[in-house]
Scaffold this motif. Structure first.
Motif, PDB file in Angstrom:
ATOM      1  N   GLY A   1      -8.276  -0.713   0.078  1.00 46.56           N
ATOM      2  CA  GLY A   1      -7.059  -0.075   0.578  1.00 46.56           C
ATOM      3  C   GLY A   1      -5.937  -1.066   0.822  1.00 46.56           C
TER       4      GLY A   1
ATOM      5  N   ARG B   1      -8.353  -8.784   6.966  1.00 47.41           N
ATOM      6  CA  ARG B   1      -8.149  -8.372   5.576  1.00 47.41           C
ATOM      7  C   ARG B   1      -9.060  -9.125   4.606  1.00 47.41           C
ATOM      8  NH1 ARG B   1      -2.503  -6.706   3.122  1.00 47.41           N
ATOM      9  NH2 ARG B   1      -3.024  -4.996   4.504  1.00 47.41           N
TER      10      ARG B   1
ATOM     11  N   ALA C   1     -15.332  -4.783   0.502  1.00 46.13           N
ATOM     12  CA  ALA C   1     -14.996  -3.849  -0.575  1.00 46.13           C
ATOM     13  C   ALA C   1     -15.537  -4.352  -1.912  1.00 46.13           C
ATOM     14  CB  ALA C   1     -13.484  -3.655  -0.647  1.00 46.13           C
TER      15      ALA C   1
ATOM     16  N   ARG D   1      -0.001   0.676   7.025  1.00 42.62           N
ATOM     17  CA  ARG D   1      -0.406  -0.675   6.629  1.00 42.62           C
ATOM     18  C   ARG D   1       0.245  -1.666   7.567  1.00 42.62           C
ATOM     19  NH1 ARG D   1      -0.741  -0.661   0.115  1.00 42.62           N
ATOM     20  NH2 ARG D   1      -2.325   0.933   0.033  1.00 42.62           N
TER      21      ARG D   1
ATOM     22  N   ALA E   1      -3.048   9.347   6.393  1.00 41.89           N
ATOM     23  CA  ALA E   1      -2.653   8.025   5.905  1.00 41.89           C
ATOM     24  C   ALA E   1      -2.685   7.014   7.041  1.00 41.89           C
ATOM     25  CB  ALA E   1      -1.251   8.087   5.312  1.00 41.89           C
ATOM     26  N   LYS E   2      -3.216   5.848   6.701  1.00 38.65           N
ATOM     27  CA  LYS E   2      -3.238   4.767   7.684  1.00 38.65           C
ATOM     28  C   LYS E   2      -2.013   3.900   7.464  1.00 38.65           C
ATOM     29  CE  LYS E   2      -8.236   4.243   7.839  1.00 38.65           C
ATOM     30  NZ  LYS E   2      -9.338   3.336   7.567  1.00 38.65           N
TER      31      LYS E   2
ATOM     32  N   ASN F   1     -12.450  -7.699   4.901  1.00 41.22           N
ATOM     33  CA  ASN F   1     -12.463  -6.340   4.358  1.00 41.22           C
ATOM     34  C   ASN F   1     -12.465  -6.353   2.832  1.00 41.22           C
ATOM     35  OD1 ASN F   1     -12.462  -5.312   6.949  1.00 41.22           O
ATOM     36  ND2 ASN F   1     -10.256  -4.990   6.997  1.00 41.22           N
TER      37      ASN F   1
ATOM     38  N   GLU G   1      -8.298  -1.314  -4.593  1.00 41.27           N
ATOM     39  CA  GLU G   1      -8.331   0.122  -4.315  1.00 41.27           C
ATOM     40  C   GLU G   1      -9.396   0.433  -3.262  1.00 41.27           C
ATOM     41  OE1 GLU G   1      -9.701   3.982  -6.794  1.00 41.27           O
ATOM     42  OE2 GLU G   1      -8.147   2.741  -7.760  1.00 41.27           O
TER      43      GLU G   1
END
Length: 194
Positions: free
Chosen positions: A51, A21, A28, A14, A11-12, A24, A48
């Motif tokens: 992430g 972001r 995505a 958050r 797990a990263k 990203n 999703e």
């Protein structure tokens, strides 16, 4: 002192502040569009894939259309960057003709993901004219890169040829051979101007 909760190794954590972001999220969005098409793209699927919490999308983008516009602008810029890089290595018109052939037959425009995303953008821009600014800016950059070696009419024809032949090669069950692409480029370049 209380023991700190440990996250699983995979797990990263958050981060509250993620300066990348927004970028990203648009990356995505391209992944989701490539897999599901524009029609199957939702806020939830993008969140999703990125992430991030669903609310993060509405924090960075007012609407799904805003996400799509930014994602497609990114795609257009990446492809135009490829055009510029291909033409930057060219020193004369003969090399420029060969570079045009490589653009039509090479990886930049023939990558399956790029093709799917490009066609999704074209279809969306037909339905939503406000998104044509993206395709228009993309064409302008492509033509500027090609136009260093050809007159304006030839540049316009070559740009259309690149798009058209790339599409034909991608969709045909018997792709056009490179020799036909070379002949098409030569014919356009050698058309006498009125």
């Amino acid at each position: 002192m209380a023991a700190e909760a440990k996250l699983p190794a995979h797990a990263k954590p958050r981060r509250r502040h993620d300066p990348d972001r927004r970028s990203n999220i648009s990356d995505a969005a391209l992944d989701v569009i490539a897999e599901h098409g524009v029609a199957g793209t939702t806020h939830r699927k993008i969140a999703e894939a990125a992430g991030v919490p669903l609310g993060s999308l509405t924090y960075h983008f007012a609407t799904l259309d805003d996400i799509l516009a930014e994602a497609f602008t990114k795609l257009a810029n990446q492809t135009a960057d490829g055009f510029e890089a291909a033409m930057a290595q060219v020193g004369n018109q003969a090399q420029a003709r060969a570079a045009v052939v490589r653009l039509i037959t090479g990886e930049l425009l023939n990558d399956p993901r790029t093709m799917v995303l490009s066609y999704e953008l074209y279809a969306l821009a037909v339905r939503r004219p406000e998104l044509r600014r993206i395709t228009d800016a993309w064409m302008a950059r492509s033509r500027a890169a090609i136009g260093r070696f050809f007159d304006p009419d030839t540049t316009l024809m070559l740009d259309a040829l690149i798009e058209g032949l790339s599409m034909h090669r991608a969709l045909s069950l018997a792709p056009m051979p490179r020799s036909t692409v070379e002949a098409a480029v030569e014919r356009i370049v050698n058309i006498p101007c009125p």
